[in-house]
Design an enzyme around this catalytic site. Structure first.
Site, PDB file in Angstrom:
ATOM      1  CB  SER A  34      -0.919  -0.005   1.222  1.00 35.60           C
ATOM      2  OG  SER A  34      -0.159  -0.043   2.403  1.00 35.60           O
ATOM      3  CB  THR A  35       0.324   4.825  -0.544  1.00 37.23           C
ATOM      4  OG1 THR A  35      -0.690   4.873   0.461  1.00 37.23           O
ATOM      5  CG2 THR A  35      -0.323   4.784  -1.910  1.00 37.23           C
TER       6      THR A  35
END
Length: 265
Positions: free
Chosen positions: A10-11
């Protein structure tokens, strides 16, 4: 054994050392060489949350189950961060006779100990889910008993839900009163829907009226200023219905509602 390798970032994970897609892939490839697994495919989701299943590569992998025998991940939180979704995935894998392996937690459903550990984890997840459900039911029941707040979801016709309260929309409220008046005069639900459609009056979502949408208005005590909540009581094994005076403004008076539906309480 054919292995499907799943890697995800994920970011917020991308900046963490050891969690890059390439780093995960290298470690899983080394694990497969050690175990003698043939790598069928590598599924890489970048910038995707693990809290839901709306991930393109995850979906492709689950659709490709005919092409692999074991799903291999670096850590369990790479595949799911939601215990319910994880349990559903494991049920699907079990149904299709697929194995699951998390290398860092050393869980391998191809072994008796791995299956035992996975079973315990799923039971704990199920317990957590049921406990959350029970707490929600208790909270909702108390809220309904006190008549506090709106018990439904969305914006019912005639109202808009703002800052925790239902606020009357007057032009829609006039239509609600007309619906009750037409029904009191003996018009059927379908005839009322047809009348509104012929008058180009749109439903809440901008579509056509149906007898079901008219029924939801005619038989809902919400419009007389009450809140209703129906739920299944696990202790008595019976369906309970709680109706209490709400904290919102009524659109039709209690007498009009009861002339159609009978006594509210």
């Amino acid at each position: 054994m054919r292995a499907a390798l799943y890697v995800r970032v994920s970011t917020e994970d991308q900046a963490k050392e050891g969690f890059s897609l390439d780093a995960q892939t290298k470690r899983l490839e080394a694990y497969c060489r050690l175990k003698g697994y043939e790598i069928s495919d590598i599924y890489r989701d970048e910038g995707c949350s693990g809290r839901n299943t709306e991930r393109p590569e995850y979906k492709r992998m689950m659709e490709d189950q005919d092409n692999w025998d074991v799903l291999v991940v670096l850590k369990m939180d790479r595949i799911h961060r939601n215990s319910v979704n994880f349990t559903l995935m494991m049920d699907d894998l079990r149904k299709n006779k697929k194995e699951f392996c998390s290398t860092q937690e050393k869980i391998d459903t191809g072994t008796a100990m791995g299956r035992f550990a996975m079973d315990m984890m799923q039971r704990i997840a199920q317990l957590e889910s049921e406990q959350i459900g029970e707490r929600v039911k208790i909270g909702m029941a108390r809220k309904a008993e006190s008549g506090e707040g709106y018990m439904g979801s969305g914006h019912p016709y005639g109202y808009v839900y703002e800052r925790g309260s239902l606020v009357v929309i007057e032009n829609e409220a006039r239509v609600v009163r007309d619906i009750y008046s037409m029904h009191q005069r003996g018009m059927s639900l379908r005839a009322i829907a047809d009348a509104l459609n012929h008058s180009y009056i749109l439903s809440k979502k901008g579509g056509r009226w149906t007898h079901q949408s008219i029924s939801k208005i005619v038989h809902n005590p919400l419009y007389a200023g009450y809140v209703r909540w129906t739920y299944f009581d696990e202790h008595t094994q019976k369906t309970r219905c709680i109706i209490r005076t709400g904290d919102h403004a009524a659109i039709v008076n209690k007498g009009v509602f009861e002339s159609i539906n009978g006594p509210i309480e």
